[in-house]
Design a protein around this motif. Sequence first.
Motif, short mmCIF file in Angstrom:
data_model
loop_
_atom_site.label_atom_id
_atom_site.label_comp_id
_atom_site.label_asym_id
_atom_site.label_seq_id
_atom_site.Cartn_x
_atom_site.Cartn_y
_atom_site.Cartn_z
N THR A 12 -43.03 47.42 -55.93
CA THR A 12 -42.12 47.52 -57.08
C THR A 12 -40.89 48.32 -56.70
OG1 THR A 12 -43.14 49.56 -57.89
CG2 THR A 12 -44.06 47.47 -58.70
N GLY A 13 -39.88 48.20 -57.54
CA GLY A 13 -38.69 49.02 -57.38
C GLY A 13 -38.83 50.33 -58.14
N ASP A 14 -37.73 51.06 -58.23
CA ASP A 14 -37.66 52.30 -58.99
C ASP A 14 -36.39 52.25 -59.83
OD1 ASP A 14 -39.84 54.25 -57.64
OD2 ASP A 14 -38.87 53.08 -56.06
N ALA A 15 -36.17 53.27 -60.60
CA ALA A 15 -34.95 53.32 -61.40
C ALA A 15 -33.73 53.26 -60.48
CB ALA A 15 -34.91 54.58 -62.25
N LYS A 16 -32.75 52.44 -60.86
CA LYS A 16 -31.55 52.27 -60.04
C LYS A 16 -30.91 53.61 -59.70
CE LYS A 16 -26.90 50.28 -60.29
NZ LYS A 16 -25.99 49.43 -61.11
N GLY A 17 -30.81 54.48 -60.68
CA GLY A 17 -30.19 55.78 -60.45
C GLY A 17 -30.96 56.62 -59.46
N ASP A 18 -32.29 56.55 -59.50
CA ASP A 18 -33.11 57.33 -58.57
C ASP A 18 -32.93 56.83 -57.14
OD1 ASP A 18 -34.04 58.79 -60.70
OD2 ASP A 18 -35.93 57.67 -60.89
N ILE A 19 -32.90 55.52 -56.96
CA ILE A 19 -32.70 54.97 -55.62
C ILE A 19 -31.33 55.33 -55.10
CG2 ILE A 19 -32.47 52.82 -54.31
CD1 ILE A 19 -34.60 51.60 -56.09
N HIS A 20 -30.31 55.20 -55.91
CA HIS A 20 -28.94 55.50 -55.48
C HIS A 20 -28.80 56.98 -55.14
CE1 HIS A 20 -24.59 56.28 -55.84
NE2 HIS A 20 -24.50 55.06 -55.33
N ALA A 21 -29.46 57.85 -55.90
CA ALA A 21 -29.36 59.28 -55.63
C ALA A 21 -30.11 59.67 -54.37
CB ALA A 21 -29.91 60.06 -56.83
N THR A 22 -31.14 58.89 -54.00
CA THR A 22 -31.99 59.25 -52.86
C THR A 22 -31.46 58.70 -51.53
OG1 THR A 22 -33.92 59.24 -54.32
CG2 THR A 22 -34.33 59.13 -51.95
N CYS A 23 -31.05 57.44 -51.51
CA CYS A 23 -30.69 56.80 -50.22
C CYS A 23 -29.53 55.82 -50.42
CB CYS A 23 -31.89 56.09 -49.63
SG CYS A 23 -32.74 54.99 -50.81
N PRO A 24 -28.35 56.31 -50.82
CA PRO A 24 -27.25 55.40 -51.19
C PRO A 24 -26.56 54.73 -50.02
CG PRO A 24 -26.50 57.67 -51.24
CD PRO A 24 -27.98 57.73 -50.96
N ASN A 25 -26.85 55.16 -48.79
CA ASN A 25 -26.06 54.69 -47.65
C ASN A 25 -26.78 53.67 -46.76
OD1 ASN A 25 -23.67 56.34 -48.08
ND2 ASN A 25 -25.02 58.08 -47.61
#
Length: 521
Positions: A147-160
């Motif tokens: 599964t995925g996670d909340a978009k904001g959590d993913i972006h905050a964790t590994c945006p690059n």
Amino acid sequence: MTASSQSTGVTVGTRFHISSGHFGTIKYIGQVTGTDGLWYGVEWDDTTRGRHDGIKDGKRYFSCRIPDAGSFIRPSAHLSFGRSFLSALTMKYVEAEHGSDTVEKVVLGSSNGTIEVEAVGLDRVRRNLGNLGRLREVSLDGELVATGDAKGDIHATCPNIRGLDLSASLLATWGSIADIIAGLPHLERLALNRNRFLPLDHELPILAFSHLRELQLNSTLMSWAEFRDVARFMTRLQSVELGHNYLESLNARSSSVVPGFLSLNFEGNRLDDWIQITDSLREFTSLLQLVLSGNGIRSIPPLSSTPSPIQGIKALALSRNDLRQWQHMDALHDWCPNLESLRMVGNPLTEDASLAGRARQFIIARIPSLLVLDSTEISVRERTDCELFYLSFISKHVPGGDHEKVQEHPQWITLCNKHGRPAEPSAQSKHGDRLSKYLISVVVQRSVNRPTNLHDPIDTIDPPLSVKLIKLLKISNSPRGEAIQVWLKLRDGYVQLDNSGHDLEWYGVENGTHLVVYTGE
């Protein structure tokens, strides 16, 4: 479906992993006639584990994409239904801190456990290495992402993240993939090999896939129609791999905008109809690279109308097919007039003992645009060698004038204009004894050096000698082991005869031929 299966979140289409290491897809949940309790009807990724196609005692419970890949299993603690993307990422890339900045003992790996050193502050090192925001390339192959996670959590964790490998995961829907990559605004490369996906049943957010350039879908059993349906939302996609998916045709068309694909890889499928393949790819006008290795292609027929639907192709892989005739290479030149790189290894045309000795020379001479053959660059010198050899072969083995020669070898006139016509073979005497039929008169000259290029004169130490040779004589090394090199003198240069064990007749050596021999002495 029972309440217990609902409470665990398992539904038809759910992917699972069993502790023995195998992957599968839930295709049925419920009762099986004649038994008690709950059963899962599953289709295994490894088809050898299957026992049937979803039919038991004459009743069909489910269907499999691959025949006999199904079986029934009980719900069990041995079944894993995976984890979220961020959980898998953390488990793979973040080492838990030891909770102390004091001295730790570290065993040097190269010492086989015999050397221990003391290190201070390793938790600070772990914190630095565990900064997921620094990651550019991430592999979660086999990490059971479901599964995925909340978009904001993913972006905050590994945006690059630029490249992401989610192969052999438990992702079953394109919606769950969109949930993951929506938080990765710089993602360009996505690998989803060895997964199984449900057909798309709703629109996908285009913005989630807007940066994607490369997509791998090998061994997913996706049909061409299913891929086209998903590709509508990947507007910048350029490179796609769809290998080993049992594809038999590419006949699905779509009215949607076609992405500007530059590269398509269909290795290991069942696309054996050249006409159907090329016609299906007609709309992909930007296509530069096409991989069709291992598809059982038996024929490349002549191009019946112009322009060719794949005229822009510059790199083509046809390895491990069933091409056997040289006419296929002549036709290929018409289909792909801009072809620069070709892979042909593994075809009867290149592997058969009776053909392989001259396969590279003939392919190069028949396709004038080629720069690379089977991953080996074609130098200017090699091309000239091959074309001169090819002209000599045609002159020797194809009777008649230009019309007859062009029928079998379309490049004949072009190469004659480029290099000049080879000397015509002299008429054989119809009389004489048996030995005389195998004797030819040639001019032989021994050289102190070999030509530095095809048009340089050769410095010789022996005058030309007219000798008679048996035309079945084979070129080989001298008794003392020196490598003998033999050069055939033509009107505009020299072509080297290789040391592959063929006799003089095979090379087109005939009466009046001028040979130069270099022994390396």
